[in-house]
Design an enzyme around this catalytic site. Sequence first.
Site, PDB file in Angstrom:
ATOM      1  N   GLY A  14       0.834  -1.202   0.000  1.00 39.45           N
ATOM      2  CA  GLY A  14       0.000   0.000   0.000  1.00 39.45           C
ATOM      3  C   GLY A  14       0.862   1.243   0.000  1.00 39.45           C
ATOM      4  N   TYR A 154     -14.440  -2.591   8.249  1.00 37.68           N
ATOM      5  CA  TYR A 154     -13.100  -2.030   8.434  1.00 37.68           C
ATOM      6  C   TYR A 154     -12.634  -2.240   9.878  1.00 37.68           C
ATOM      7  CZ  TYR A 154      -9.424   1.539   8.822  1.00 37.68           C
ATOM      8  OH  TYR A 154      -8.245   2.201   9.063  1.00 37.68           O
ATOM      9  N   LYS A 158      -9.330  -4.364  11.292  1.00 33.54           N
ATOM     10  CA  LYS A 158      -8.241  -3.751  12.045  1.00 33.54           C
ATOM     11  C   LYS A 158      -8.088  -4.386  13.428  1.00 33.54           C
ATOM     12  CE  LYS A 158      -6.807  -1.156   8.821  1.00 33.54           C
ATOM     13  NZ  LYS A 158      -5.470  -1.356   8.247  1.00 33.54           N
TER      14      LYS A 158
END
Length: 257
Positions: A14, A154, A158
């Site tokens: 990323g 999300y 995480k």
Amino acid sequence: MFTSLSGRTAIVTGGSRGIGKGIAKRFGAAGLNVLVVSRSLDEASAVAAEVGPHAAGFAADVTNEAACAAMAAAAIDRFGSIDVLAANAGIFPAARLGEMTGADFDHVISTNLKSSFLTVSACLPAMKAQGQGRIVLTSSITGPITGYPGWSHYGASKAGQLGFMRTAAIELAPWNITVNAVMPGNIMTEGLDGLGADYLAKMTASIPMKRLGSVDDIANAALYFASDEAGYVTGQQLVIDGGQVLPESLGAIEAMG
């Protein structure tokens, strides 16, 4: 002052924008060779050019096992080792429960969480062979500590990274491989541009330090975890959020004066 990291090699997934780009540039400034990984070779190569002559771009879909193996091979072919993995790839498309599809959920979990497993697994043979390694995961305060509407997938990804980290740290300790995580709060990146000025203003107002974080704030923490000085730190997470998670209510912010 950190022991010199010059000549060591880091992979940053990323790495073409935002926090990943910041980590890649910080690692390069510290003297590491950097393989900048993105789905787009053009974007990865553009960042590598900014990092400097000891960096290269590489295109890989980090949700794909074969692509991750090719990524690790490219780092070894180009630079001769893999000393640091910054597993930073992540996405955060908003979708509320009742509207989110199974495909939406799987896409986020695969990109954010499964990719951590796949990239770590791809780098392990090289790290084990040399008897050392540093793995830095980019988690978040969202999920492990806080929540936000539209980001249940999300948040799950995480929080999952931290569960993965703790057992990975135990398993890999015999090879002197550490596994740690940075947990950013609201960081000013391209990813926030589409959220609007009102969102940014409200988020800034909720942070005791009264500013959004910078990519350098996260990159400096990642560099610490990559250093020799952090050699006895593993299975730990570091919150970098300007104090965002500290106030018990908006009243606490208002009481600051």
